[in-house]
Scaffold this motif. Structure first.
Motif, PDB file in Angstrom:
ATOM      1  N   PRO A 260       1.421  -1.075  -0.514  1.00 13.00           N
ATOM      2  CA  PRO A 260      -0.140  -0.156   0.201  1.00 13.00           C
ATOM      3  C   PRO A 260       1.073   0.889  -0.070  1.00 13.00           C
ATOM      4  CG  PRO A 260      -0.817  -1.527   1.730  1.00 13.00           C
ATOM      5  CD  PRO A 260       0.320  -2.010   1.206  1.00 13.00           C
ATOM      6  N   GLY A 261       2.072   1.078   0.656  1.00 16.95           N
ATOM      7  CA  GLY A 261       2.863   1.831   1.165  1.00 16.95           C
ATOM      8  C   GLY A 261       3.304   2.949  -0.349  1.00 16.95           C
ATOM      9  N   ARG A 262       3.814   1.536  -0.769  1.00 14.90           N
ATOM     10  CA  ARG A 262       4.313   1.779  -2.485  1.00 14.90           C
ATOM     11  C   ARG A 262       3.748   2.318  -3.380  1.00 14.90           C
ATOM     12  NH1 ARG A 262       9.763   2.103  -4.902  1.00 14.90           N
ATOM     13  NH2 ARG A 262       9.063   0.578  -6.949  1.00 14.90           N
ATOM     14  N   TYR A 263       2.308   1.958  -3.519  1.00 15.34           N
ATOM     15  CA  TYR A 263       1.351   2.464  -4.337  1.00 15.34           C
ATOM     16  C   TYR A 263       0.784   3.732  -4.712  1.00 15.34           C
ATOM     17  CZ  TYR A 263      -3.080   2.591  -7.283  1.00 15.34           C
ATOM     18  OH  TYR A 263      -3.419   2.519  -7.952  1.00 15.34           O
ATOM     19  N   VAL A 264       0.778   4.448  -3.473  1.00 10.86           N
ATOM     20  CA  VAL A 264       0.569   5.496  -2.396  1.00 10.86           C
ATOM     21  C   VAL A 264       1.137   6.133  -2.898  1.00 10.86           C
ATOM     22  CG1 VAL A 264      -0.319   7.102  -0.962  1.00 10.86           C
ATOM     23  CG2 VAL A 264      -1.527   5.289  -0.521  1.00 10.86           C
ATOM     24  N   GLU A 265       2.899   6.090  -2.800  1.00 16.79           N
ATOM     25  CA  GLU A 265       3.849   6.992  -2.707  1.00 16.79           C
ATOM     26  C   GLU A 265       3.829   7.023  -4.612  1.00 16.79           C
ATOM     27  OE1 GLU A 265       7.665   7.819  -1.472  1.00 16.79           O
ATOM     28  OE2 GLU A 265       8.391   6.237  -3.045  1.00 16.79           O
ATOM     29  N   ARG A 266       3.480   6.077  -5.887  1.00 13.97           N
ATOM     30  CA  ARG A 266       4.052   5.811  -6.658  1.00 13.97           C
ATOM     31  C   ARG A 266       2.225   6.922  -7.299  1.00 13.97           C
ATOM     32  NH1 ARG A 266       6.795   3.804 -10.862  1.00 13.97           N
ATOM     33  NH2 ARG A 266       6.314   4.682 -12.696  1.00 13.97           N
ATOM     34  N   SER A 267       1.226   7.090  -6.835  1.00 18.05           N
ATOM     35  CA  SER A 267       0.085   7.747  -7.013  1.00 18.05           C
ATOM     36  C   SER A 267       0.284   8.855  -6.839  1.00 18.05           C
ATOM     37  CB  SER A 267      -1.241   6.835  -6.454  1.00 18.05           C
ATOM     38  OG  SER A 267      -1.939   7.879  -6.339  1.00 18.05           O
ATOM     39  N   ARG A 268       0.861   9.826  -5.728  1.00 20.24           N
ATOM     40  CA  ARG A 268       0.939  10.708  -5.507  1.00 20.24           C
ATOM     41  C   ARG A 268       2.712  11.201  -6.908  1.00 20.24           C
ATOM     42  NH1 ARG A 268       0.779  10.455   0.889  1.00 20.24           N
ATOM     43  NH2 ARG A 268      -1.156  11.500   1.073  1.00 20.24           N
ATOM     44  N   ALA A 269       3.178  10.560  -6.513  1.00 16.09           N
ATOM     45  CA  ALA A 269       4.015  11.314  -7.960  1.00 16.09           C
ATOM     46  C   ALA A 269       3.505  11.022  -9.638  1.00 16.09           C
ATOM     47  CB  ALA A 269       5.136   9.825  -7.771  1.00 16.09           C
ATOM     48  N   ASP A 270       2.804  10.427  -9.687  1.00 18.68           N
ATOM     49  CA  ASP A 270       2.147  10.517 -10.897  1.00 18.68           C
ATOM     50  C   ASP A 270       1.237  12.183 -10.416  1.00 18.68           C
ATOM     51  OD1 ASP A 270       3.282   7.836 -12.042  1.00 18.68           O
ATOM     52  OD2 ASP A 270       1.522   6.833 -11.425  1.00 18.68           O
ATOM     53  N   ALA A 271       0.254  12.266  -9.816  1.00 24.00           N
ATOM     54  CA  ALA A 271      -0.061  13.222  -9.753  1.00 24.00           C
ATOM     55  C   ALA A 271       0.458  14.665  -9.437  1.00 24.00           C
ATOM     56  CB  ALA A 271      -1.074  13.073  -8.212  1.00 24.00           C
ATOM     57  N   ALA A 272       1.566  14.357  -8.970  1.00 25.08           N
ATOM     58  CA  ALA A 272       2.799  15.751  -9.356  1.00 25.08           C
ATOM     59  C   ALA A 272       3.457  15.846 -10.297  1.00 25.08           C
ATOM     60  CB  ALA A 272       4.145  15.208  -8.391  1.00 25.08           C
ATOM     61  N   ARG A 273       3.431  14.466 -11.369  1.00 26.74           N
ATOM     62  CA  ARG A 273       3.759  15.043 -12.984  1.00 26.74           C
ATOM     63  C   ARG A 273       2.740  15.152 -13.458  1.00 26.74           C
ATOM     64  NH1 ARG A 273       6.613   9.649 -15.765  1.00 26.74           N
ATOM     65  NH2 ARG A 273       4.800   8.064 -15.084  1.00 26.74           N
ATOM     66  N   ARG A 274       1.784  15.002 -13.686  1.00 28.17           N
ATOM     67  CA  ARG A 274       0.660  16.265 -14.660  1.00 28.17           C
ATOM     68  C   ARG A 274       1.131  17.124 -13.737  1.00 28.17           C
ATOM     69  NH1 ARG A 274      -2.123  10.834 -12.683  1.00 28.17           N
ATOM     70  NH2 ARG A 274      -2.870  12.251 -11.402  1.00 28.17           N
ATOM     71  N   LEU A 275       0.640  17.731 -12.764  1.00 36.07           N
ATOM     72  CA  LEU A 275       0.892  19.253 -12.121  1.00 36.07           C
ATOM     73  C   LEU A 275       2.170  20.063 -13.047  1.00 36.07           C
ATOM     74  CD1 LEU A 275      -0.141  18.772  -8.713  1.00 36.07           C
ATOM     75  CD2 LEU A 275      -1.834  19.471 -10.079  1.00 36.07           C
TER      76      LEU A 275
END
Length: 322
Positions: A260-275
């Motif tokens: 779960p922690g790995r998934y959350v970190e990568r999901s947030r990183a993807d959100a940052a990338r889109r921004l």
């Protein structure tokens, strides 16, 4: 003395996998002189017109069985048609024979699958297009796959990442043959990086994970991806899923392939990338709106996942409309 490069093609190959390295070798020959430069021969199972995936036909003068040594460098190109050619025994055996008489063996993009099918990557580190990396590892477990590298050298075998990475590979070969200054002149002439910053993961799509069989976990994935600034700690996610923390962590990891922690970190990183791609927000705001909190965390996460800094990523990928 002049170095001979033999490039192997097939119907449906990626045209840039051939023309990119070819232009590198041609410009290097102009700089160092024809007598010290490169001679490129193109071969296929049968001679004649060979049509690339983009519809451009190349008149191939040599059949694989006609090619004899010496060969300085063998280059096996890739393309969307590679999976259909992996079972072509004549092509694979021809590659295997030529590799045996070549000083160096290389592949561009998913041409690595053809090298692997010929047994040339067994026990070696290799890379390929990020879309093909998992297939390469799954089909050929004797290959150690590094999906992020632009190119890898293992002994006399060189493999490169997707499409334009063939140019990076060819520049590295020129640097080995003639030194970094000559390779730098070639790169400047072609208006490309001599050493591209970061790895190829910066060009990939967001992390792919298995779709959970459990419906609450599928709904939870959607919630995580759509709400990066929420409390996405394991206790909070376990409560939302109606499970104990231990059972939730075990089940999530089992059904998605990541914790779960790995998934959350990568999901947030993807959100940052889109921004970074779509807005001009300062990095501290990007960090807050993606759930990463601080610019320092944003920087650290970006370096971990994509081997590049957020600012560098924005300069290369930000939409001109923002």
């Amino acid at each position: 003395m002049r170095r001979r490069v033999v490039a192997v093609t097939f119907e449906g190959f990626q045209n840039l996998d051939l023309t990119g390295p070819a232009d590198v070798f041609a410009l290097a020959s102009l700089i160092v002189g024809e007598s010290r430069g490169y001679r490129l021969d193109v071969a296929a199972v049968r001679p004649g017109p060979v049509t690339a995936g983009n519809g451009v036909a190349t008149l191939v003068p040599l059949a694989l069985h006609q090619v004899t040594g010496p060969i300085d460098t063998l280059v096996v190109v890739g393309g969307l048609a590679v999976p259909a050619h992996v079972a072509d025994g004549e092509l694979v055996s021809g590659i295997s024979r030529l590799a045996g008489i070549a000083d160096r063996v290389s592949s561009v993009c998913n041409g690595a699958l053809l090298l692997a099918e010929a047994g040339l990557l067994d026990g070696r580190r290799a890379t390929t297009h990020w879309l093909t990396a998992q297939e390469l590892g799954d089909r050929y477990p004797a290959v150690e796959v590094d999906a992020d590298r632009i190119y890898i050298r293992d002994g006399n075998v060189w493999t490169s990442a997707g499409v334009t990475a063939g140019i990076d590979l060819a520049l590295a070969l020129v640097a080995e043959d003639h030194g970094h200054e000559i390779a730098r002149h070639v790169a400047r002439g072609l208006v490309v990086y001599l050493h591209r910053p970061g790895g190829q993961s910066q060009f990939s799509t967001p992390m792919r994970t298995a779709v959970p069989r459990n419906e609450p976990l599928r709904e939870l994935q959607t919630f995580i991806d759509g709400n990066p600034t929420e409390d996405l700690s394991v206790p909070a996610l376990a409560r939302r899923a109606g499970m104990s923390e231990r059972h939730f962590s075990r089940l999530f990891t089992e059904q998605t392939g990541v914790s779960p922690g790995r998934y959350v970190e990568r999901s947030r990183a993807d959100a940052a990338r889109r921004l970074l791609e779509r807005t001009g927000h300062p990095l501290d705001r990007v960090a807050r709106e993606s759930g990463l909190g601080a610019a320092e965390t944003l920087y650290r996460v970006f370096r971990r996942h994509w081997r590049t800094a957020p600012g560098d990523y924005r300069r290369r990928f930000r939409s001109k409309q923002t």
